[in-house]
Design a protein around this motif. Structure first.
Motif, PDB file in Angstrom:
ATOM      1  N   ILE A 429      -2.417  -9.493   5.188  1.00 31.09           N
ATOM      2  CA  ILE A 429      -1.996  -8.096   5.204  1.00 31.09           C
ATOM      3  C   ILE A 429      -2.125  -7.541   3.793  1.00 31.09           C
ATOM      4  CG2 ILE A 429       0.456  -8.494   4.737  1.00 31.09           C
ATOM      5  CD1 ILE A 429       0.845  -6.359   7.119  1.00 31.09           C
ATOM      6  N   ALA A 430      -2.524  -6.296   3.695  1.00 32.85           N
ATOM      7  CA  ALA A 430      -2.738  -5.668   2.389  1.00 32.85           C
ATOM      8  C   ALA A 430      -1.438  -5.057   1.885  1.00 32.85           C
ATOM      9  CB  ALA A 430      -3.813  -4.599   2.493  1.00 32.85           C
ATOM     10  N   VAL A 431      -1.173  -5.258   0.596  1.00 29.95           N
ATOM     11  CA  VAL A 431      -0.016  -4.666  -0.072  1.00 29.95           C
ATOM     12  C   VAL A 431      -0.525  -3.851  -1.252  1.00 29.95           C
ATOM     13  CG1 VAL A 431       2.189  -5.097  -1.195  1.00 29.95           C
ATOM     14  CG2 VAL A 431       1.406  -6.632   0.612  1.00 29.95           C
ATOM     15  N   ASN A 432      -0.150  -2.598  -1.291  1.00 31.02           N
ATOM     16  CA  ASN A 432      -0.632  -1.711  -2.355  1.00 31.02           C
ATOM     17  C   ASN A 432      -0.149  -2.158  -3.727  1.00 31.02           C
ATOM     18  OD1 ASN A 432      -1.958  -0.064  -0.514  1.00 31.02           O
ATOM     19  ND2 ASN A 432      -0.167   1.260  -0.235  1.00 31.02           N
ATOM     20  N   ALA A 433      -0.820  -1.637  -4.741  1.00 32.65           N
ATOM     21  CA  ALA A 433      -0.506  -2.003  -6.122  1.00 32.65           C
ATOM     22  C   ALA A 433       0.933  -1.653  -6.470  1.00 32.65           C
ATOM     23  CB  ALA A 433      -1.455  -1.293  -7.079  1.00 32.65           C
ATOM     24  N   ASP A 434       1.633  -2.629  -7.067  1.00 28.07           N
ATOM     25  CA  ASP A 434       2.972  -2.427  -7.583  1.00 28.07           C
ATOM     26  C   ASP A 434       3.915  -1.852  -6.531  1.00 28.07           C
ATOM     27  OD1 ASP A 434       4.378  -2.796 -10.140  1.00 28.07           O
ATOM     28  OD2 ASP A 434       4.854  -0.682  -9.914  1.00 28.07           O
ATOM     29  N   GLU A 435       3.808  -2.397  -5.317  1.00 26.68           N
ATOM     30  CA  GLU A 435       4.662  -1.927  -4.233  1.00 26.68           C
ATOM     31  C   GLU A 435       5.210  -3.100  -3.444  1.00 26.68           C
ATOM     32  OE1 GLU A 435       2.977   0.930  -1.617  1.00 26.68           O
ATOM     33  OE2 GLU A 435       2.639   2.445  -3.174  1.00 26.68           O
TER      34      GLU A 435
END
Length: 483
Positions: A429-435
């Motif tokens: 699963i993709a996790v956005n930058a610095d989130e």
């Protein structure tokens, strides 16, 4: 003796009405040191929000930022997340230990030199002196009953200057919570959030009241430190004191009969006139004294003028008193500072600091928190398989979007599926930058397996950064139907 001269407040009074204090201007080593510290501390406070720091295109470029909306604290290259509050707690512990250390070594040096109340009070007094003149001029103006044009003009200029300082103080504070250049434009154009104007107004009012109006009353009645500092001090603590065995008996007349019987103190009141707390250090150690040492500068200057040795008022310890009276050499300063109490505080302070630095360098750029969903405890599928549900909080501390792969270990029969995940890539699963992203995970045990038949089965969640192969794990428990 110094300890016999300690002045206690009157027993029948909890508060004394304030009498304005107008400290006289003084020059000397300690006054210069206070100017330097004031310039450095105010410079850091006012200029820090404007320092830029490049963290990448998707992150703020303000070097020091308390991002409440994003729930982050940025300090140059360091980024603190909400779950890492222990770093802030560690810094507060270090600040407390540092205060204990300096107090045990040299009394209230924090109060006298670096406390924000002292720094801003010094600034307000400096502005007041520029506008109304030195001590005598300000006293005359204060005692002048008639409000003529000159008095009105001087007071208006002074109050406006104080408000500008307070406004700058409140303005600098709000700049720490959002991008400073953007907020400045919004403040000037009237487009800033009402909370920004309210915060600036409150801080402006409190700064002016604390530093310009109440002044020493804050240190005497509002600050708890004067009342607990004694626990940090002992007879070897260096503090500002008057050598009464050298100065007494006092007398202004230096010639004529009996002059040779007088001490070095000529009762010029210079030490009292320069004191921002309005006390007489010759009365002994007092709760109000912040050990700013301005009385040392004033007394040394007067001793130079009358041809007497300096040091009538000086930093000294109680253990020095009997030695000096008997003519014996006193302890070196380093022996007063390096003693078991201060060494213990130093070791504790360094240990906490080392622990924080170590934790900072070993922390991972990815993180995961697991929260089991216990309503219901488990779900039985139509084929007899047992399913447990978990909420995973995946944190990506990188400055770019990353793919995370989630897996489980502990029982070979357990499988995991992510809601909204890419099963073709192995439950990624993709996790956005610095989130941080909350993901629901379904862990299943096939019918008849040990995990399905046991009441509790321990296992581990693993999250892997696909790009860097960095992995972290969190232990959890799988709930089966039991036998």
């Amino acid at each position: 003796m110094l300890h016999e001269l300690y002045r206690y407040p009157p027993e029948d009074k909890l508060y004394a009405a304030r009498e304005p204090i107008f400290p006289r201007r003084v020059k000397g080593y300690f006054r210069t040191l206070k100017w330097v510290i004031m310039a450095v501390t105010l410079g850091i406070y006012y200029l820090s929000p404007w320092i830029r720091w490049d963290r990448g295109p998707q992150l703020p470029d303000q070097a020091i930022l308390i991002d409440l909306a994003g729930r982050r604290f940025y300090f140059f290259w360091i980024e603190i997340w909400p779950h890492e509050f222990y770093f802030i707690a560690g810094l507060l512990i270090m600040a407390g230990l540092g205060l204990f250390l300096f107090t045990s070594a040299a009394g209230r040096v924090w109060c006298g030199y670096a406390c924000p109340q002292t720094v801003w009070t010094d600034l307000f007094i400096l502005v007041e002196r520029w506008i109304e003149g030195d001590r005598n001029a300000r006293l005359r103006l204060h005692r002048q009953k008639k409000w003529d044009l000159r008095k009105v003009r001087l007071r208006i200029v002074k109050y406006i200057s104080w408000i500008v300082i307070g406004l700058a103080t409140g303005g600098a504070w709000v700049f720490y919570f959002t991008d400073a250049p953007t907020l400045l434009v919004d403040l000037v154009t009237g487009h800033a959030h009402p909370a920004a104007y309210l915060t600036m107004g409150v801080l402006t009012a409190t700064t002016v009241f604390f530093g310009a109006i109440a002044r020493e009353q804050i240190c005497i009645y509002a600050c708890p430190w004067p009342r607990i500092q004694a626990a940090m001090m002992d007879e070897d603590t260096l503090t500002v004191a008057y050598r009464h065995w050298r100065g007494e008996p006092r007398g202004k007349h230096r010639k004529g009969a009996g002059a040779d019987q007088l001490g070095d103190c000529i009762d010029c009141m210079a030490c009292v006139n320069v004191c921002p707390m309005g006390i007489d250090i010759r009365d002994g150690q007092q709760l109000e004294c912040i050990t700013c040492a301005l009385c040392i500068d004033a007394c040394d200057d007067m001793m130079d003028k009358i041809g007497k040795p300096r040091g009538l008022i000086d930093y000294m310890a109680l253990t020095d008193e009997p030695r000096e009276i008997s003519g014996e050499p006193t302890k070196p300063v380093w022996k007063h500072i390096l003693r078991p109490r201060t060494i213990l505080y130093t070791v504790l302070w360094a240990a906490v600091g080392f622990g924080l630095v170590f934790a900072l360098f070993i922390r991972s750029d990815i993180d995961m928190t697991v929260a089991p969903v216990r309503n219901p405890t488990y779900v039985m599928q139509s084929d007899g398989a047992i399913r447990n549900i978990y909420d995973l909080r995946l944190r990506n501390k990188h400055g770019e979007t990353r793919e995370f792969r989630v897996s489980v270990s502990g029982d070979a029969n357990l499988t995991v599926t992510l809601q909204g995940g890419d099963t073709t890539a192995g439950d990624t699963i993709a996790v956005n930058a610095d989130e941080m992203r909350i993901v629901r995970a379904y862990v299943e045990a096939p019918a008849g397996s040990d995990a399905a038949n046991s009441e509790r089965e321990e296992f581990s969640f693993w999250v892997e950064d696909v790009a860097s192969s960095e992995r972290v794990s969190v232990d959890s428990v799988f709930n089966g139907k039991g036998n």
